[in-house]
Design a protein around this motif. Structure first.
Motif, PDB file in Angstrom:
ATOM      1  N   PHE A   1      80.673  66.196  83.852  1.00  0.00           N
ATOM      2  CA  PHE A   1      81.134  65.231  84.849  1.00  0.00           C
ATOM      3  C   PHE A   1      81.651  63.946  84.212  1.00  0.00           C
ATOM      4  CE2 PHE A   1      76.544  65.774  84.682  1.00  0.00           C
ATOM      5  CZ  PHE A   1      76.189  64.604  84.026  1.00  0.00           C
ATOM      6  N   VAL A   2      81.663  63.903  82.888  1.00  0.00           N
ATOM      7  CA  VAL A   2      82.304  62.782  82.208  1.00  0.00           C
ATOM      8  C   VAL A   2      83.780  63.106  82.064  1.00  0.00           C
ATOM      9  CG1 VAL A   2      82.486  61.539  80.019  1.00  0.00           C
ATOM     10  CG2 VAL A   2      80.245  61.968  81.029  1.00  0.00           C
ATOM     11  N   LEU A   3      84.607  62.440  82.853  1.00  0.00           N
ATOM     12  CA  LEU A   3      86.033  62.756  82.972  1.00  0.00           C
ATOM     13  C   LEU A   3      86.834  61.468  83.008  1.00  0.00           C
ATOM     14  CD1 LEU A   3      85.238  65.306  85.721  1.00  0.00           C
ATOM     15  CD2 LEU A   3      86.372  65.956  83.608  1.00  0.00           C
TER      16      LEU A   3
ATOM     17  N   ILE B   1      82.779  56.205  81.944  1.00  0.00           N
ATOM     18  CA  ILE B   1      82.791  55.206  80.871  1.00  0.00           C
ATOM     19  C   ILE B   1      81.378  54.661  80.640  1.00  0.00           C
ATOM     20  CG2 ILE B   1      83.651  52.929  80.185  1.00  0.00           C
ATOM     21  CD1 ILE B   1      86.300  53.699  81.571  1.00  0.00           C
ATOM     22  N   ALA B   2      80.646  54.427  81.734  1.00  0.00           N
ATOM     23  CA  ALA B   2      79.266  53.956  81.592  1.00  0.00           C
ATOM     24  C   ALA B   2      78.438  54.974  80.816  1.00  0.00           C
ATOM     25  CB  ALA B   2      78.657  53.709  82.970  1.00  0.00           C
ATOM     26  N   GLU B   3      78.640  56.240  81.112  1.00  0.00           N
ATOM     27  CA  GLU B   3      77.899  57.300  80.423  1.00  0.00           C
ATOM     28  C   GLU B   3      78.283  57.369  78.944  1.00  0.00           C
ATOM     29  OE1 GLU B   3      75.403  58.934  81.336  1.00  0.00           O
ATOM     30  OE2 GLU B   3      75.336  60.861  80.290  1.00  0.00           O
ATOM     31  N   LEU B   4      79.572  57.194  78.665  1.00  0.00           N
ATOM     32  CA  LEU B   4      80.023  57.208  77.268  1.00  0.00           C
ATOM     33  C   LEU B   4      79.467  56.009  76.504  1.00  0.00           C
ATOM     34  CD1 LEU B   4      83.732  58.352  77.702  1.00  0.00           C
ATOM     35  CD2 LEU B   4      81.865  59.650  76.668  1.00  0.00           C
ATOM     36  N   GLU B   5      79.439  54.869  77.155  1.00  0.00           N
ATOM     37  CA  GLU B   5      78.898  53.673  76.493  1.00  0.00           C
ATOM     38  C   GLU B   5      77.402  53.850  76.207  1.00  0.00           C
ATOM     39  OE1 GLU B   5      80.353  51.242  75.110  1.00  0.00           O
ATOM     40  OE2 GLU B   5      82.349  51.135  75.975  1.00  0.00           O
ATOM     41  N   TYR B   6      76.724  54.552  77.083  1.00  0.00           N
ATOM     42  CA  TYR B   6      75.311  54.874  76.816  1.00  0.00           C
ATOM     43  C   TYR B   6      75.177  55.708  75.543  1.00  0.00           C
ATOM     44  CZ  TYR B   6      71.679  58.485  77.011  1.00  0.00           C
ATOM     45  OH  TYR B   6      70.729  59.402  76.680  1.00  0.00           O
TER      46      TYR B   6
ATOM     47  N   ILE C   1      80.794  61.520  69.450  1.00  0.00           N
ATOM     48  CA  ILE C   1      80.560  61.863  70.851  1.00  0.00           C
ATOM     49  C   ILE C   1      81.708  62.764  71.281  1.00  0.00           C
ATOM     50  CG2 ILE C   1      80.339  60.971  73.201  1.00  0.00           C
ATOM     51  CD1 ILE C   1      79.604  58.223  71.833  1.00  0.00           C
ATOM     52  N   GLN C   2      81.387  63.991  71.667  1.00  0.00           N
ATOM     53  CA  GLN C   2      82.452  64.947  71.991  1.00  0.00           C
ATOM     54  C   GLN C   2      82.573  65.160  73.497  1.00  0.00           C
ATOM     55  OE1 GLN C   2      79.940  68.158  69.815  1.00  0.00           O
ATOM     56  NE2 GLN C   2      81.228  69.378  71.206  1.00  0.00           N
ATOM     57  N   ILE C   3      83.801  65.073  73.985  1.00  0.00           N
ATOM     58  CA  ILE C   3      84.072  65.368  75.397  1.00  0.00           C
ATOM     59  C   ILE C   3      85.285  66.300  75.482  1.00  0.00           C
ATOM     60  CG2 ILE C   3      83.129  63.218  76.312  1.00  0.00           C
ATOM     61  CD1 ILE C   3      86.025  62.177  76.544  1.00  0.00           C
ATOM     62  N   HIS C   4      85.503  66.812  76.686  1.00  0.00           N
ATOM     63  CA  HIS C   4      86.721  67.590  76.911  1.00  0.00           C
ATOM     64  C   HIS C   4      87.792  66.656  77.464  1.00  0.00           C
ATOM     65  CE1 HIS C   4      84.742  71.358  76.026  1.00  0.00           C
ATOM     66  NE2 HIS C   4      83.720  70.977  76.779  1.00  0.00           N
ATOM     67  N   VAL C   5      89.020  67.141  77.463  1.00  0.00           N
ATOM     68  CA  VAL C   5      90.104  66.283  77.963  1.00  0.00           C
ATOM     69  C   VAL C   5      89.848  65.953  79.435  1.00  0.00           C
ATOM     70  CG1 VAL C   5      92.591  66.089  78.360  1.00  0.00           C
ATOM     71  CG2 VAL C   5      91.739  67.205  76.279  1.00  0.00           C
TER      72      VAL C   5
END
Length: 312
Positions: free
Chosen positions: A124-126, A139-144, A160-164
């Motif tokens: 759900f990080v998009l 963004i809040a989750e990524l900053e965490y 920190i790895q995410i999908h596009v």
DNA sequence: AGTTGTCAAGCTAGT
DNA sequence: ACTAGCTTGACAACT
């Protein structure tokens, strides 16, 4: 077949692999009897509950890393649940300040033993969502995640790895939106963020395009690439992803898995298929890579992989 | 003590 | 319009 070991770079045409390769597994150790991803229901949130949970998680993380060191597994993915609800509005507790010493202690251990660390926020990080509220929460989750790695004082090679993200009916726009939003992220977050090719929407080729637009490194998932690709052979694919990692980022991180037989495509195998892993090493192993085994029995398969690398 | 429904968060594809 | 699946564990309520 035995894979010969050669120190340093491999000569062209010679079967070998890079002996600096680190092997790891994500988040959970099934053998040592503790987990570093305890959480609780939002309804039962309290500062006390958060403190005791984080405290327990950090203690277990240290135990897992000690186990890993003893076994020679030098790559590990830290669970996003290490601090539950960290990016939720309910949490106003200064966990990073309160646990600073513990984080720093774990970070020192990691650095001392030259371990590699990744984190992988959930689906759900998009950051390319058309919905502003989704982007904000992402963004809040990524900053965490960034704060966890920073509080451990880890170098920027801890990623920190995410999908596009989603396609939303228009892939070029979705990619453009990713690039725009990425450019606006905080500099310390951008330093750590990498994208991973997924198995349904954004292929390696798409990720390389995003890299071209943004400079973001591409973490290569070999199994996703099997599910979704543009015909690139593995060796070539790995090399093209490796080129997107600059000095300071560390070497290319890879996710590796294989298909669980009889299950739907994309389902991760229960236990490592050593024949397939040997084939993978032959094709990818001469590039400088660290490999995360996304396999359900976790450290058990990671140990088998390590044995293959050491003994062929 | 063991079982089972449910859990902060989203998107896609299939009905 | 609605929901299962993603991929998965483990919390927490209920036998």
């Amino acid at each position: 077949m035995r894979i010969p070991r050669t120190p340093g770079p491999c000569a062209p045409g010679i079967l070998c692999y890079n002996i600096s390769m680190k092997i790891g597994y994500p988040c959970i150790n099934r053998g040592i009897g503790c987990t570093a991803n305890h959480t609780f229901r939002l309804a039962s949130y309290s500062e006390e509950r958060l403190m005791s949970t984080v405290s327990e998680n950090l203690a277990c993380l240290k135990s897992i890393l000690e186990y890993n060191l003893e076994k020679g597994l030098l790559f590990f993915r830290i669970s996003s649940d290490i601090v539950p609800f960290a990016s939720h509005p309910v949490c106003r507790f200064d966990w990073a300040g309160h646990f600073k010493k513990d984080f720093k202690n774990i970070g020192s251990f990691i650095k001392k033993h030259k371990m590699r660390i990744s984190m992988h926020p959930d689906q759900f990080v998009l950051i390319n969502s058309p919905r502003e509220d989704v982007v904000e929460r992402s963004i809040a989750e990524l900053e965490y995640h960034r704060t966890v790695l920073e509080t451990m004082e880890l170098p920027r090679s801890a990623k920190i790895q995410i999908h596009v993200g989603g396609v939303y009916g228009d892939k070029p726009s979705a990619i453009n939106r990713f690039a725009e939003r990425y450019a606006k992220l905080s500099a310390p977050l951008r330093k750590r963020l990498v994208i991973e090719n997924d198995d349904r929407l954004f292929s390696l080729k798409d990720c390389l395009e995003v890299h071209k637009m943004t400079g973001i490194p591409v973490l290569f998932d070999a199994f996703h690439h099997e599910c979704l690709n543009n015909g690139e052979p593995l060796t070539k694919a790995v090399l093209s992803a490796a080129k997107t990692w600059k000095k300071g980022d560390g070497c290319l991180m890879m996710d590796y898995s294989s298909q669980e037989k009889g299950k739907r495509a994309g389902n991760h195998t229960r236990s490592i298929d050593t024949r397939k892993f040997r084939k993978f090493l032959k094709e990818a192993g001469s590039t400088e890579i660290d490999v995360m085994l996304e396999i359900k029995d976790k450290e058990k398969s990671a140990l088998k992989a390590l044995k293959i690398i050491k003994n062929g």
